[in-house]
Write a protein that holds these residues in place. Structure first.
Motif, mmCIF file in Angstrom:
data_model
loop_
_atom_site.group_PDB
_atom_site.id
_atom_site.type_symbol
_atom_site.label_atom_id
_atom_site.label_comp_id
_atom_site.label_asym_id
_atom_site.label_seq_id
_atom_site.Cartn_x
_atom_site.Cartn_y
_atom_site.Cartn_z
ATOM 1 N N ALA A 5 26.628 111.854 52.169
ATOM 2 C CA ALA A 5 25.370 111.400 51.600
ATOM 3 C C ALA A 5 24.169 112.185 52.117
ATOM 4 N N ASP A 6 24.245 112.650 53.386
ATOM 5 C CA ASP A 6 23.056 113.246 53.983
ATOM 6 C C ASP A 6 23.104 114.767 54.036
ATOM 7 N N GLY A 7 24.147 115.385 53.522
ATOM 8 C CA GLY A 7 24.232 116.834 53.497
ATOM 9 C C GLY A 7 24.691 117.456 54.790
ATOM 10 N N PHE A 8 25.009 116.666 55.811
ATOM 11 C CA PHE A 8 25.456 117.210 57.088
ATOM 12 C C PHE A 8 26.903 117.661 56.975
ATOM 13 N N ALA A 9 27.201 118.824 57.542
ATOM 14 C CA ALA A 9 28.576 119.337 57.529
ATOM 15 C C ALA A 9 28.824 120.139 58.790
ATOM 16 N N TRP A 10 30.065 120.104 59.279
ATOM 17 C CA TRP A 10 30.469 120.900 60.423
ATOM 18 C C TRP A 10 30.973 122.265 59.958
ATOM 19 N N PRO A 11 31.022 123.253 60.840
ATOM 20 C CA PRO A 11 31.454 124.600 60.439
ATOM 21 C C PRO A 11 32.849 124.604 59.812
ATOM 22 N N GLY A 156 26.568 106.479 77.283
ATOM 23 C CA GLY A 156 26.718 105.690 76.060
ATOM 24 C C GLY A 156 28.143 105.762 75.563
ATOM 25 N N ASP A 157 28.317 105.588 74.266
ATOM 26 C CA ASP A 157 29.638 105.670 73.673
ATOM 27 C C ASP A 157 30.075 107.132 73.574
ATOM 28 N N ALA A 158 31.383 107.337 73.573
ATOM 29 C CA ALA A 158 31.905 108.695 73.476
ATOM 30 C C ALA A 158 31.711 109.279 72.086
ATOM 31 N N VAL A 159 31.828 108.437 71.068
ATOM 32 C CA VAL A 159 31.773 108.886 69.678
ATOM 33 C C VAL A 159 30.398 108.573 69.088
ATOM 34 N N VAL A 160 29.752 109.584 68.552
ATOM 35 C CA VAL A 160 28.455 109.380 67.895
ATOM 36 C C VAL A 160 28.662 108.552 66.632
ATOM 37 N N ALA A 161 27.820 107.553 66.441
ATOM 38 C CA ALA A 161 27.993 106.640 65.311
ATOM 39 C C ALA A 161 27.579 107.274 63.991
ATOM 40 N N ASP A 162 26.474 108.027 63.984
ATOM 41 C CA ASP A 162 25.921 108.548 62.729
ATOM 42 C C ASP A 162 25.109 109.796 63.053
ATOM 43 N N MET A 163 25.494 110.931 62.489
ATOM 44 C CA MET A 163 24.782 112.173 62.794
ATOM 45 C C MET A 163 23.343 112.137 62.296
ATOM 46 N N GLY A 192 36.789 112.027 64.179
ATOM 47 C CA GLY A 192 37.181 112.612 62.907
ATOM 48 C C GLY A 192 37.024 111.646 61.747
ATOM 49 N N ARG A 193 37.363 110.398 61.976
ATOM 50 C CA ARG A 193 37.232 109.393 60.903
ATOM 51 C C ARG A 193 35.777 109.149 60.543
ATOM 52 N N LYS A 194 34.889 109.259 61.528
ATOM 53 C CA LYS A 194 33.461 109.069 61.262
ATOM 54 C C LYS A 194 32.785 110.340 60.761
ATOM 55 N N GLY A 195 33.419 111.490 61.009
ATOM 56 C CA GLY A 195 32.789 112.751 60.649
ATOM 57 C C GLY A 195 31.645 113.128 61.564
ATOM 58 N N THR A 196 31.690 112.669 62.816
ATOM 59 C CA THR A 196 30.569 112.883 63.731
ATOM 60 C C THR A 196 30.993 113.792 64.881
ATOM 61 N N MET A 240 24.793 121.613 69.522
ATOM 62 C CA MET A 240 23.437 121.136 69.275
ATOM 63 C C MET A 240 22.611 122.156 68.501
ATOM 64 N N ARG A 241 22.882 123.436 68.692
ATOM 65 C CA ARG A 241 22.245 124.439 67.832
ATOM 66 C C ARG A 241 22.628 124.189 66.375
ATOM 67 N N TRP A 242 23.905 123.906 66.138
ATOM 68 C CA TRP A 242 24.372 123.654 64.774
ATOM 69 C C TRP A 242 23.699 122.410 64.199
ATOM 70 N N VAL A 243 23.633 121.335 65.000
ATOM 71 C CA VAL A 243 23.011 120.093 64.530
ATOM 72 C C VAL A 243 21.555 120.337 64.154
#
Length: 248
Positions: A5-11, A156-163, A192-196, A240-243
């Motif tokens: 939905a937000d256009g975010f993608a990993w390499p 905090g949590d190990a897995v980011v909830a929302d990029m 992986g399931r969250k895509g974060t 973080m450069r990618w983000v």
């Protein structure tokens, strides 16, 4: 998944990013973690407490790690933490964040950046907040240094909830003391399931303190190496450069 939905993608269309970090500059990291990372061709982020003896004694090894593509990150000079928190009897008076001013912490952080640049020649840097404590005697010192860093990690949590909602100056990270290989891999798959992204900060690997066994660590690395097309394992700086680039 993030990106739908937000256009975010990993390499290269990967599902998630994985940051393997190692705090405090410990002997077991040089002896056990670095060789394991190198065997699998994976890059880690090492956050050096620059006053520690393994920095002085093994400076050439930290410099070699940086030359081989591993990140050297800022973890302050003296690892200032709040002594008033529960279970903090180990915090020495000279390292008590509650008795340290914001100005003193800014000086520590800036000098640490200078010393790290002398080791690796890099200008960009990331920061892991010791103990996740941001409140100095007279205010929030992390707010005063945030512009110096591409990314900052806190507890905090190990897995980011929302990029889309991630604050690059307050990225959550977990220290996985005592976790098994299977438990560490489960965290990878959760990201992986969250895509974060997954942020793990290790301390001792097969020694020292807050220990994760060499076997559990090796199992995690083997899984990440076998699934390079699914998970992007990179330094926290590169992630973080990618983000930031995705947001621009």
């Amino acid at each position: 998944m993030a990106g739908a939905a937000d256009g975010f993608a990993w390499p290269q269309g990967r599902k998630a990013a994985v940051s393997l970090a190692y705090d405090d500059a410990l002997d077991s990291q040089l002896d056990n973690a670095l060789p394991a990372l190198d065997r699998h061709g994976l890059k880690g982020s090492f956050y050096l407490q620059l006053s520690r003896d393994p920095v002085r004694r093994r400076m050439h090894e930290w410099r070699a790690a940086a030359a081989n593509g591993h990140e050297l990150g800022n973890h302050t000079l003296f690892h200032q933490c709040s002594a008033r928190e529960a279970g903090r009897e180990w915090v020495a008076p000279a390292q008590d964040l509650d008795a340290t001013t914001v100005a003193q912490m800014v000086e520590q952080v800036d000098l640490a950046n200078t010393l790290l640049a002398a080791l690796d020649g890099k200008a960009e840097r990331t920061f892991t907040v010791p103990c996740g404590d941001v409140q100095a005697m007279d205010g929030n010192y992390v707010e005063a240094v945030r512009d110096r860093f591409v990314g900052i990690k806190v507890t905090g949590d190990a897995v980011v909830a929302d990029m889309a909602l991630l604050d690059v100056s307050a990225v959550p990270v977990m220290a996985p003391e005592g976790r098994t290989g299977a438990q560490l891999i489960a965290l990878v798959d959760a990201a992986g399931r969250k895509g974060t992204m997954l942020n793990l900060t290790f301390h001792g690997i097969g020694g020292d303190y807050l220990v994760v066994s060499t076997e559990a660590h090796a199992e995690l690395l083997a899984y990440l190496a076998a699934h390079r097309d699914v998970y992007w394992t990179a330094s926290f700086l590169d992630i973080m450069r990618w983000v930031r680039g995705q947001r621009e």
